[in-house]
Design an enzyme around this catalytic site. Structure first.
Site, PDB file in Angstrom:
ATOM      1  CB  SER A 154      -0.895  -0.006   1.239  1.00  0.00           C
ATOM      2  OG  SER A 154      -0.094   0.056   2.397  1.00  0.00           O
ATOM      3  CD  GLU A 200       4.393  -2.137  -8.776  1.00  0.00           C
ATOM      4  OE1 GLU A 200       5.183  -1.390  -9.365  1.00  0.00           O
ATOM      5  OE2 GLU A 200       3.294  -2.454  -9.224  1.00  0.00           O
TER       6      GLU A 200
END
Ligand code: ADP
Length: 504
Positions: free
Chosen positions: A214, A235
């Site tokens: 997240s 990412e």
């Protein structure tokens, strides 16, 4: 002394049964594991890219030989259908083969041409040397693919790798570590299990962090990495838009968007989370999408590829999706199909939402679930404006028969990847970078030479071309004659017009 923490139970989201228990490893265990990996790394680096590639190819063979069993583990801890569990191992083998075949080329020393007065008399070489220990932190949505996409290139780069998988799906990662052990490979890959504290301890003990998860946790990891002055690549989440132009081939766009939004029950960073459809085809698009989504098979998969949409992996994630759907419905949106949690198990019906707008959480926050909100737009310009009205910028899709126009629109979208007439296709394009813009990340995750080189540090080596020279022009003692000469040579090369050359 090593603290003993209570273990972590891993449950099957389809029926709630416990499928395994793993240790919740304390920071000291992480530090010990990191130290052991560091001891083995120099010999691993010394093997060179081809020596390392040989081990990775053996590892590939083990993974392929054990693929069905690993798929069982993936399905059991994530709740995904068999069809989605079985592609995880082959997907990382593809990346493995690409980097094993290209490691020597991507990591080779580069002779670089000089540019400028003082480097003219030097031989210049760019050398790439791995970080000693790369830390990889992964979420739960692709228990083999996500760790594999990072661990494999980092190992090939010559680093040792410490992986901390999600506490929700750690069993597949333990299988990956078991494979590495069973082939007898050098002890440069290890897995630590645990939750956030274990992840934080990993950041405290490595030289580079590759994080997937997240945006909020990614920011925490980045802060910690900055405190330690170590590089990181993140990412993060996505809110990927799909733009359907009036000339789209709906026979392809409808099933493509249904799959792009609902594969892995929508729990993919690159899943389609919002759809903008040009007005002339809006009604037909919604009707056809509703029909396709309504026919999808959901439930427990007995293994015969009879299920299309699996369970949500965590209750917390299902709660988020329910909140987004409820928020949309109370503010005037409609579900043309689905919209409700079902059970037993953590299921949520595949859902199409219409009459949604950008004030609703389903259009602004990452949903990460099996929902497809659809918006009618006047034209492509409005679609692009709304698509870019997001904190995220991971990837996007454009659906049209006019490829040139699709590519033109792709260039205007604020996203790290745009797929024309397809969803998630960039993930399988190993030669392209994969990384998010805006709050979706920083640093490309993998793809091409960069995907391997990111785990190395560049070193510049200069060697005099003429070794007999006793003194460089800028060394002590300074003399007017020599410094004037150097100054004029600098100016001559810097100037780009006759007037200034003549003046010298
Ligand atoms: P998700 O809910 O998608 O798994 P998270 O960002 O919460 O996303 O978690 C991703 C990974 O980060 C998990 O492996 C988790 O254990 C780990 N993690 C959570 N908190 C931290 C932290 N403070 N530092 C490092 N890793 C963490």
């Amino acid at each position: 002394m090593t603290a003993t923490l209570p273990g972590i139970e891993v449950r099957n989201p389809v029926d709630g049964t416990v499928v395994g228990t793993v240790a919740n490893q304390a920071p000291e265990v992480v530090a010990d594991t990191a130290r052991a990996l560091r001891r083995h790394q120099p010999a691993w680096e010394a093997l060179g890219p081809d020596g390392r590639a040989t081990w990775l190819r053996r590892y590939r063979d083990w993974l392929l030989d054990n693929a069905e069993r690993i798929a069982d583990v993936v399905a059991a801890e994530s709740g995904k259908p068999r069809a989605e569990a079985v592609v995880e191992v082959p997907a990382i083998c593809e990346v493995l083969n690409y980097y094993a075949d290209n490691a020597a080329t991507f990591l080779a020393d580069e002779r670089v041409k000089p540019s400028g007065v003082l480097s003219l008399a030097k031989k210049l070489t760019l050398v790439r040397q791995p970080y000693q220990l790369v830390g990889v932190i992964t979420p739960w949505n692709f228990p083999v693919i996500t760790p594999g996409f990072d661990v494999v290139p980092a190992l090939l780069a010559g680093a040792a790798v410490l992986l901390k998988p999600s506490e929700v799906t750690p069993l597949s990662a333990l299988e990956m570590a078991r494979g590495w052990r069973e082939i007898g490979a050098p002890e440069v890959f290890a897995v630590v299990t645990g939750a956030g504290d274990t992840g934080q301890a990993l950041v405290d003990n490595v030289d580079y962090v590759q994080f997937t998860g997240s945006t909020r946790t990614g920011q925490r990891v980045a802060h910690r990495a900055v405190d330690r002055m170590i590089p990181y690549s993140l990412e993060l989440g996505g809110k990927d838009p799909a733009i359907v132009l009036a000339d789209a081939d709906l026979d392809r766009a409808v099933p493509g968007i249904a799959w792009g939004a609902l594969f892995n029950a929508g729990q993919a960073c690159v899943s389609v989370e919002r759809v903008y459809v040009e007005a002339p085809i809006y009604d037909e698009f919604v009707a056809r999408l509703t029909e396709v989504v309504g026919k999808l098979r959901q439930g427990a998969d007995a293994g015969g590829f009879t299920v299309d949409v699996g369970a949500m992996t965590t209750e917390a994630q299902r709660d988020i999706v329910v909140r987004h759907v409820d928020d949309a419905l109370t503010r005037g949106a409609k579900a043309t199909v689905g919209g409700k949690p079902t059970g037993p198990g953590l299921f949520l019906e595949p859902t199409v939402l219409i009459d949604v707008d950008h004030s609703m959480s389903c259009m602004r926050e990452e949903t990460f679930g099996p929902t497809i909100p659809v918006v009618k737009v006047a034209d492509a310009a409005e679609a692009v404006r709304l698509a870019n009205d997001s904190a995220y910028g991971l990837s996007a899709t454009v659906w049209t028969r006019d490829i040139a126009r699709g590519v033109q629109i792709a260039r205007r979208l604020e996203a790290g990847a745009v797929n024309i007439n397809d969803a998630a296709a960039n993930l399988f394009a190993t030669t392209l970078p994969h990384g998010g813009w805006k709050s979706s990340g920083t640093g490309a995750r993998l793809g091409g030479a960069h995907g391997l080189r990111k785990y190395t540090r560049a070193k510049a080596i200069t060697v005099p071309r003429v070794s007999a020279l006793k003194r460089e022009p800028l060394w002590f003692p300074y003399t007017a004659r020599r410094i004037r000469f150097v100054q004029k040579a600098f100016q001559f090369i810097a100037a780009h017009d006759v007037r200034r050359w003549v003046r010298l």
